[in-house]
Design an enzyme around this catalytic site. Structure first.
Site, PDB file in Angstrom:
ATOM      1  N   ASP A  69      37.209 -39.796  31.203  1.00 40.16           N
ATOM      2  CA  ASP A  69      36.374 -40.785  31.716  1.00 40.16           C
ATOM      3  C   ASP A  69      35.810 -41.199  30.120  1.00 40.16           C
ATOM      4  O   ASP A  69      35.362 -40.590  29.321  1.00 40.16           O
ATOM      5  CB  ASP A  69      34.506 -40.965  32.411  1.00 40.16           C
ATOM      6  CG  ASP A  69      34.085 -41.760  32.270  1.00 40.16           C
ATOM      7  OD1 ASP A  69      33.718 -43.212  31.345  1.00 40.16           O
ATOM      8  OD2 ASP A  69      32.834 -42.228  33.004  1.00 40.16           O
ATOM      9  N   HIS A  70      36.462 -42.125  29.818  1.00 38.00           N
ATOM     10  CA  HIS A  70      37.033 -43.018  27.716  1.00 38.00           C
ATOM     11  C   HIS A  70      35.568 -42.837  27.600  1.00 38.00           C
ATOM     12  O   HIS A  70      35.556 -42.769  25.938  1.00 38.00           O
ATOM     13  CB  HIS A  70      37.432 -43.785  27.692  1.00 38.00           C
ATOM     14  CG  HIS A  70      37.628 -44.993  28.453  1.00 38.00           C
ATOM     15  ND1 HIS A  70      38.193 -45.501  29.856  1.00 38.00           N
ATOM     16  CD2 HIS A  70      36.942 -46.109  27.625  1.00 38.00           C
ATOM     17  CE1 HIS A  70      37.799 -46.767  29.828  1.00 38.00           C
ATOM     18  NE2 HIS A  70      36.933 -47.086  28.928  1.00 38.00           N
ATOM     19  N   LYS A  95      41.262 -42.626  34.973  1.00 38.00           N
ATOM     20  CA  LYS A  95      40.765 -43.123  35.502  1.00 38.00           C
ATOM     21  C   LYS A  95      41.018 -44.394  36.522  1.00 38.00           C
ATOM     22  O   LYS A  95      42.186 -44.077  35.990  1.00 38.00           O
ATOM     23  CB  LYS A  95      39.091 -43.862  35.422  1.00 38.00           C
ATOM     24  CG  LYS A  95      39.515 -44.969  34.474  1.00 38.00           C
ATOM     25  CD  LYS A  95      37.697 -45.918  34.163  1.00 38.00           C
ATOM     26  CE  LYS A  95      38.252 -46.993  35.197  1.00 38.00           C
ATOM     27  NZ  LYS A  95      37.188 -47.515  34.304  1.00 38.00           N
ATOM     28  N   LYS A 151      31.171 -58.602  35.628  1.00 40.07           N
ATOM     29  CA  LYS A 151      32.460 -58.867  35.368  1.00 40.07           C
ATOM     30  C   LYS A 151      31.803 -60.956  34.845  1.00 40.07           C
ATOM     31  O   LYS A 151      31.238 -60.923  35.646  1.00 40.07           O
ATOM     32  CB  LYS A 151      33.471 -59.001  35.517  1.00 40.07           C
ATOM     33  CG  LYS A 151      33.851 -57.765  35.853  1.00 40.07           C
ATOM     34  CD  LYS A 151      35.651 -57.358  35.107  1.00 40.07           C
ATOM     35  CE  LYS A 151      35.840 -56.251  34.916  1.00 40.07           C
ATOM     36  NZ  LYS A 151      36.646 -56.255  34.173  1.00 40.07           N
ATOM     37  N   HIS A 182      31.898 -44.687  34.437  1.00 34.98           N
ATOM     38  CA  HIS A 182      30.584 -44.934  33.433  1.00 34.98           C
ATOM     39  C   HIS A 182      29.472 -45.338  33.482  1.00 34.98           C
ATOM     40  O   HIS A 182      28.631 -44.061  33.264  1.00 34.98           O
ATOM     41  CB  HIS A 182      30.590 -46.270  32.528  1.00 34.98           C
ATOM     42  CG  HIS A 182      32.856 -46.347  32.549  1.00 34.98           C
ATOM     43  ND1 HIS A 182      33.312 -45.685  32.043  1.00 34.98           N
ATOM     44  CD2 HIS A 182      33.408 -47.918  32.459  1.00 34.98           C
ATOM     45  CE1 HIS A 182      34.683 -45.622  32.730  1.00 34.98           C
ATOM     46  NE2 HIS A 182      34.725 -46.922  32.132  1.00 34.98           N
ATOM     47  N   LYS A 211      32.694 -41.699  23.371  1.00 35.58           N
ATOM     48  CA  LYS A 211      32.483 -42.656  22.512  1.00 35.58           C
ATOM     49  C   LYS A 211      31.528 -41.607  21.995  1.00 35.58           C
ATOM     50  O   LYS A 211      30.781 -41.497  22.675  1.00 35.58           O
ATOM     51  CB  LYS A 211      31.929 -43.464  23.440  1.00 35.58           C
ATOM     52  CG  LYS A 211      32.681 -45.034  23.695  1.00 35.58           C
ATOM     53  CD  LYS A 211      32.549 -46.072  24.283  1.00 35.58           C
ATOM     54  CE  LYS A 211      33.639 -46.851  24.882  1.00 35.58           C
ATOM     55  NZ  LYS A 211      34.133 -47.745  23.806  1.00 35.58           N
ATOM     56  N   ARG A 271      59.757 -45.128  34.643  1.00 37.93           N
ATOM     57  CA  ARG A 271      61.058 -45.473  35.752  1.00 37.93           C
ATOM     58  C   ARG A 271      62.392 -45.623  34.989  1.00 37.93           C
ATOM     59  O   ARG A 271      63.887 -46.145  35.977  1.00 37.93           O
ATOM     60  CB  ARG A 271      60.524 -46.763  36.508  1.00 37.93           C
ATOM     61  CG  ARG A 271      61.033 -46.894  37.589  1.00 37.93           C
ATOM     62  CD  ARG A 271      60.798 -47.400  39.036  1.00 37.93           C
ATOM     63  NE  ARG A 271      59.444 -48.418  38.086  1.00 37.93           N
ATOM     64  CZ  ARG A 271      58.585 -48.820  39.547  1.00 37.93           C
ATOM     65  NH1 ARG A 271      58.491 -48.717  40.271  1.00 37.93           N
ATOM     66  NH2 ARG A 271      57.207 -49.262  38.700  1.00 37.93           N
TER      67      ARG A 271
HETATM   68  N1  LIG Z   1      45.309 -50.023  31.041  1.00 40.89           N
HETATM   69  C1  LIG Z   1      43.436 -49.747  30.661  1.00 40.89           C
HETATM   70  O1  LIG Z   1      43.048 -50.415  30.162  1.00 40.89           O
HETATM   71  C2  LIG Z   1      43.585 -48.465  31.623  1.00 40.89           C
HETATM   72  C3  LIG Z   1      42.048 -48.766  31.191  1.00 40.89           C
HETATM   73  C4  LIG Z   1      41.869 -46.779  32.175  1.00 40.89           C
HETATM   74  C5  LIG Z   1      42.519 -46.286  33.087  1.00 40.89           C
HETATM   75  N2  LIG Z   1      43.153 -47.230  33.156  1.00 40.89           N
HETATM   76  C6  LIG Z   1      44.400 -45.873  34.421  1.00 40.89           C
HETATM   77  O2  LIG Z   1      45.342 -45.569  33.766  1.00 40.89           O
HETATM   78  C7  LIG Z   1      46.742 -46.425  34.587  1.00 40.89           C
HETATM   79  C8  LIG Z   1      47.874 -46.585  33.730  1.00 40.89           C
HETATM   80  O3  LIG Z   1      47.772 -47.449  33.857  1.00 40.89           O
HETATM   81  P1  LIG Z   1      48.634 -49.279  33.096  1.00 40.89           P
HETATM   82  O4  LIG Z   1      47.326 -49.728  33.195  1.00 40.89           O
HETATM   83  O5  LIG Z   1      48.816 -48.034  32.218  1.00 40.89           O
HETATM   84  O6  LIG Z   1      48.983 -49.309  34.525  1.00 40.89           O
HETATM   85  P2  LIG Z   1      50.758 -50.054  34.071  1.00 40.89           P
HETATM   86  O7  LIG Z   1      50.872 -50.992  32.818  1.00 40.89           O
HETATM   87  O8  LIG Z   1      51.296 -50.345  35.560  1.00 40.89           O
HETATM   88  O9  LIG Z   1      51.891 -48.425  34.420  1.00 40.89           O
HETATM   89  C9  LIG Z   1      52.039 -47.538  34.745  1.00 40.89           C
HETATM   90  C10 LIG Z   1      53.331 -46.949  33.857  1.00 40.89           C
HETATM   91  O10 LIG Z   1      53.908 -45.892  35.788  1.00 40.89           O
HETATM   92  C11 LIG Z   1      55.540 -46.028  35.396  1.00 40.89           C
HETATM   93  N3  LIG Z   1      55.497 -45.885  36.700  1.00 40.89           N
HETATM   94  C12 LIG Z   1      55.284 -46.718  37.791  1.00 40.89           C
HETATM   95  N4  LIG Z   1      55.746 -46.395  39.203  1.00 40.89           N
HETATM   96  C13 LIG Z   1      56.838 -45.111  38.174  1.00 40.89           C
HETATM   97  C14 LIG Z   1      57.193 -44.570  39.416  1.00 40.89           C
HETATM   98  N5  LIG Z   1      57.599 -44.409  40.951  1.00 40.89           N
HETATM   99  N6  LIG Z   1      58.365 -43.443  38.817  1.00 40.89           N
HETATM  100  C15 LIG Z   1      57.987 -44.369  37.424  1.00 40.89           C
HETATM  101  N7  LIG Z   1      57.740 -44.871  36.299  1.00 40.89           N
HETATM  102  C16 LIG Z   1      57.102 -45.090  37.282  1.00 40.89           C
HETATM  103  C17 LIG Z   1      55.927 -47.279  35.617  1.00 40.89           C
HETATM  104  O11 LIG Z   1      57.005 -47.607  34.127  1.00 40.89           O
HETATM  105  P3  LIG Z   1      58.026 -48.641  34.262  1.00 40.89           P
HETATM  106  O12 LIG Z   1      57.060 -49.454  33.395  1.00 40.89           O
HETATM  107  O13 LIG Z   1      59.142 -48.371  33.603  1.00 40.89           O
HETATM  108  O14 LIG Z   1      58.033 -49.810  35.902  1.00 40.89           O
HETATM  109  C18 LIG Z   1      54.581 -47.472  33.721  1.00 40.89           C
HETATM  110  O15 LIG Z   1      54.747 -46.679  32.457  1.00 40.89           O
HETATM  111  C19 LIG Z   1      46.184 -46.005  36.011  1.00 40.89           C
HETATM  112  O16 LIG Z   1      45.669 -45.650  36.799  1.00 40.89           O
HETATM  113  C20 LIG Z   1      44.687 -46.816  34.695  1.00 40.89           C
HETATM  114  O17 LIG Z   1      43.662 -47.270  36.171  1.00 40.89           O
HETATM  115  C21 LIG Z   1      44.014 -47.887  32.561  1.00 40.89           C
END
Ligand SMILES: NC(=O)c1ccc[n+]([C@@H]2O[C@H](COP(=O)([O-])OP(=O)(O)OC[C@H]3O[C@@H](n4cnc5c(N)ncnc54)[C@H](OP(=O)(O)O)[C@@H]3O)[C@@H](O)[C@H]2O)c1
Lengths: 522, 389
Positions: free
Chosen positions: A207-208, A178, A370, A270, A212, A72
């Protein structure tokens, strides 16, 4: 794991490329462009882009590979590259950033600023893709949904509307992170939306855990070693314990966790994946669908937990304050974005049965939480005691049962406990458990690639073995639904009921002890 | 070593061995001393210093002179993390006047990155001098762990009619050599002889020089995995290889010739009779593919010192060029590029570390059987060296 399909591919590809005969890796992905939705998010920075950089450094990505990041906030290509450079420097598996390799990799990173619900953004994306593809001459596209889950459907629909979901002159695939839904209805709805614009073979549900090595090794271990399969059943196995323990808390993701709880965060995906790999029948081949068919069969055979059984079959917990590794940590309810009276579970133990010939009557105990004392994931197979206590122990206790444990985290390996006579000529026969231990890290001292590297590469190669299929997700949710529905009962447990840094609520011990068993001490 | 395993001193001695010190033992007592070592280690384990002895193969190393032996020792210590083994190192001094044989035992132990038990490999070093060298196999054979594969690593130019070499060959499954260590003028004859002997004895021959090419071969294959590159594979008409030169040494073309041998064997190229023109500082010859002639050139590159290949370029009829070249300012990185007449070319940078000897050895120890690609590539390479005789 070398799949049969890969083998077939190998033969085909070998005909295609005679240089591949006898080589360890059988092909590289075709040139493609990866579009990451959510390109400034935590996942992109910590996992995706570092994994891509590591793959490119090892020469495993094709020439003509490009990344378009969409999010965004406004940003130029060069700002995006510099953010990613910091992310890679911090999170890459290879210790120091190689400047020339980074520069070459970064030259193919692009940024597309758009709101996910803005059709104009997709027109802009289409024109960027066209420009990139006119240079590489290839039209293969991989979309990665690394966004908050509420955008998955929206993005899929918009891609469909913009005509970006299919091309005749190249493949188009989509990876979905996920959580995949938050219950059966939402998962089924998401599947319907995705499949209204993509076909099932274009969809890669991640499902990461499945990326593994050890998880794949479970299959190799079970089916490539003749000695285990004959005893892998109700006749010899007393019960199975699956533990997915984390010492960390919710790491600032209170908003997400409040809605998920451990049942959606870990158990639905998982833990049930580990269950199905441990319990499945041998697949006819190692083709993606043959493996997934067998996994789904296990999940279908899991006996639903009726609400009147809920008390006997599950124990919920939530952590209070405590101490972990000498550090004081706050209670769940004190975490950011968590309700002061939250009834979200951060711990769950459950007992389930698989109603098929192999497993009838064998309980599977699953626990995950947790803020437990340490991070450990394992599957333990506890074998039955010999029918006759031939060797009396000095203190009258029974000999410890044989246990085969498959550890997935933190260090991957397999160990087997068996009784052995303590050497000596004393009158009393002393038998002590001995552990035979095999650690992948030490026997094959190679750095195992990150799960995301494997999964990204597989999706580019079109190998869906390690991804979850539509029916698999839905069957898993159907089972989880039976549990969560019973939880809407008026009497939620009195939370918090375990101290951070302990192995969960006392009720969880009582729960398994009622069956005459004990949790493994890990 | 004394039998009193309870004594503190003895325990300290064992601990010293486990931490890498070599301990001299009587030759006939090698096996029993090792058993004592592991018994003491097991006792120690009970007291909280967990140790696991692991062994997946036998590795017999042959070296002449203490310096080479020391080097082998270091390489094996690095390899043992990935391939815990029983290694038996023969340090030979065949020129010595008097015959003698000494033995010592040592261990290579590693603590896994995630902590936990130490995993240990055992090493037996046999110093043989004079006439005893020829008979040392009699000591080696009973020390091999039964049921596990035997790798013979001959860290020198093998003398094909050497008695010890032949005896050891009789009891091994794999022979490891490094043709980069051979004198260029003898390489062709040696490789031909080794190929014959190993085939006759059903032994797998592995050349570390071939392992050096693994990454190069992978990168070359990638050019042709998919269109548009694939269509040029059958139309290649020129191959240029540049070899980094080592100052004051004759250029060694073996690695480059193995690479070209591999291309030729996979793509059905044959040597055009009489076309070979070897010169001291460069080599060029003509091969024939289904589509026409293929010109091959190998040149030492005076601007790039170091080891191994510096660059490879493949040209196809129609003007496509596929190239891999180490970066001049950063030889651990390479540029991989494709120029295609119809557009759609690319250039990327990949890591191209020169693999250490331990890495190469480790890769070869991974292999469990004959490598047909290597054998075919070698057969071609030897023909190029011989000038098609
Ligand atoms: N983080 C992890 O380790 C992890 C592990 C397993 C699974 N996941 C999954 O992966 C997904 C992403 O997780 P995350 O932790 O990376 O999320 P995050 O840090 O909240 O990142 C969200 C991203 O989406 C963008 N975004 C949000 N709303 C938007 C909109 N309306 N229009 C355009 N861009 C938008 C944000 O852009 P801006 O920054 O520009 O707002 C940001 O790049 C989730 O479904 C989560 O459950 C994450």
């Amino acid at each position: 794991m070398q799949t049969e399909r890969q083998n077939e591919m190998t033969i085909e590809e070998t005909v295609e490329n005679p240089l591949r005969v006898g080589m360890r890796s059988q092909r590289t992905p075709e040139p493609n462009t990866l579009v990451i939705f959510g390109a400034s998010g935590d996942l992109t920075q910590r996992k995706l882009v570092p994994a891509l950089y590591d793959l490119s450094l090892e020469g495993l990505l094709p020439g003509g590979f490009a990344v378009v990041g969409m999010a965004r906030r406004p940003k130029t290509n060069s700002e995006f590259r510099s953010e990613m450079k910091d992310a890679v420097a911090q999170h890459s598996r290879t210790k120091s950033l190689q400047p020339s390799a980074w520069d070459a990799f970064a030259a193919n990173l692009y940024y597309c600023q758009a709101e996910f619900n803005d059709p104009g953004g997709y027109i802009q994306l289409a024109s960027m893709l066209q420009k990139i593809e006119s240079e590489t001459g290839c039209h293969n596209r991989l979309y990665y949904l690394a966004t908050p889950p509420r955008y998955y459907s929206e993005i899929a629909k918009r891609l469909g509307e913009a005509g970006l979901t299919r091309r005749d002159d190249g493949w188009t695939r989509i990876i979905v992170e996920k959580p995949f839904g938050r219950d059966l209805a939402s998962a089924a709805e998401l599947n319907r939306t995705l499949l209204s614009v993509f076909s099932e073979d274009q969809v890669y549900r991640i499902d990461h855990y499945l990326g593994k090595d050890t998880v794949q090794n479970i299959l190799v271990f079970r089916f490539a070693n003749g000695i285990f399969e004959p005893i892998w059943n109700r006749r010899y196995i007393d019960h199975v314990q699956i533990t997915v323990a984390e010492s960390i808390g919710i790491e600032g993701r209170g908003g997400y966790y409040e809605r998920a709880g451990v049942i959606r965060d870990i158990i639905q995906n998982h833990a049930l994946q580990l269950l199905s790999l441990a319990a499945m029948e041998p697949p006819a081949t190692f083709e993606p669908d043959a493996v997934r068919d067998e996994k789904v069969k296990v999940l279908r055979a899991v006996r639903p937990i009726p609400s009147e059984d809920e008390q006997a079959s599950t124990v919920r917990g939530q952590y209070g304050p405590g101490v972990i590794s000498g550090q004081r940590v706050a209670s769940y309810r004190e975490e950011d974005k968590v309700a002061a009276e939250s009834v979200t579970e951060t711990y769950l133990a459950l007992r389930l049965f698989i109603d098929n010939w192999r497993w009838s009557g064998v309980p599977f105990y699953i626990r995950s939480g947790k803020r437990l004392p340490k991070r450990v994931t394992e599957i333990a197979i506890i074998f039955k005691q010999p029918p006759l206590a031939l060797f009396p122990t000095t203190d009258g206790s029974r000999i410890e049962p044989n246990v085969l444990s498959i550890t997935i985290q933190p260090d991957e390996g397999i160990s087997l406990n068996f009784g052995s006579k303590v050497p000596g000529t004393g009158a009393a026969l002393r038998i002590r458990p001995v552990e035979m231990d095999f650690r992948y890290g030490t026997s094959f001292g190679v750095a195992t690639p990150d799960a995301y590297e494997r999964l990204l590469l597989d999706s580019m190669l079109g190998d869906a073995t390690l991804f979850t299929r539509r029916d698999e997700v839905e069957v898993a949710w159907a089972f989880i639904n039976t549990i969560t529905e019973s939880w809407t009962n008026p009497q939620p447990p009195s939370f918090p009921n375990y101290e951070a840094g302990t192995w969960g609520p006392d009720e969880a011990d009582e729960f398994i002890e009622r069956d005459g068993r004990k949790w493994r001490r890990l | 070593m004394a039998e009193v395993v309870d004594g503190m001193e003895v325990l300290d001695e064992y601990r010293a061995i486990l931490s890498g010190e070599a301990r001299r033992v009587d030759v006939p007592a090698v096996e029993s001393e090792l058993t004592q070592l592991w018994k003491a280690a097991a006792r120690d384990s009970l007291e909280g210093q967990p140790v696991v002895r692991a062994c997946v193969l036998n590795l017999v190393g042959y070296a002449q002179g203490d310096d080479v032996a020391q080097h082998i020792n270091e390489v094996i210590s690095q390899v043992s993390a990935r391939h815990p083994s029983r290694s038996i190192i023969i340090v030979a001094d065949p020129g010595a006047k008097s015959a003698g044989l000494r033995a010592s035992i040592s261990a290579h132990c590693q603590i896994p990155p995630a902590g936990g038990r130490q995993v240990c490999s055992e090493q037996i070093t046999l110093h043989a001098s004079g006439a005893a060298v020829d008979e040392v196999h009699g000591t080696v054979l009973p020390l091999l762990v039964p049921g596990l594969p035997v790798f013979l690593w001959w860290h020198d130019e093998p003398l094909l009619d050497n008695h010890l070499f032949q005896e050891l060959l009789d009891s091994c499954d794999h022979l490891l050599i490094d043709s980069a260590d051979f004198a260029p003028e003898r390489t062709a004859a040696l490789l031909t002889g080794l190929q014959r002997i190993t085939q006759e004895n059903d032994i797998t021959l592995s050349d570390l020089n071939w392992s050096r090419l693994t990454h190069w071969r992978e990168l070359v294959a990638q050019f042709f995995d998919a269109s548009p590159g694939r269509q040029y594979l059958d139309r290649l008409d020129a191959v240029n290889v540049e070899i980094a030169s080592i100052h004051g040494k004759k250029p060694d073309f073996t690695e480059g010739l193995l690479l070209i041998g591999w291309l030729a064997s996979r793509l059905g190229w044959v040597l055009e009779e009489g076309a070979l023109r070897p010169r001291l500082d460069a080599m060029s010859f003509k091969l024939k593919s289904g589509a026409g002639p293929v010109t091959v050139k190998l040149t030492p590159d005076p601007h790039h010192t170091g080891e191994g290949l510096h660059s490879l370029s493949l040209r196809a009829a129609g003007g496509a060029i596929f190239a891999i070249s180490r970066k001049a300012d950063d030889p651990a990185c390479g540029i991989v590029s494709a120029e295609l007449p119809e557009g759609g070319g690319y250039s990327r940078v990949v890591q191209m570390d020169l693999p250490s000897e331990a890495t190469l050895l480790s890769d070869e120890l991974d292999s469990s059987g004959h490598d047909a690609s290597f054998e075919e590539a070698l057969a071609h390479a030897v023909r190029f060296m011989d000038g098609g005789q």
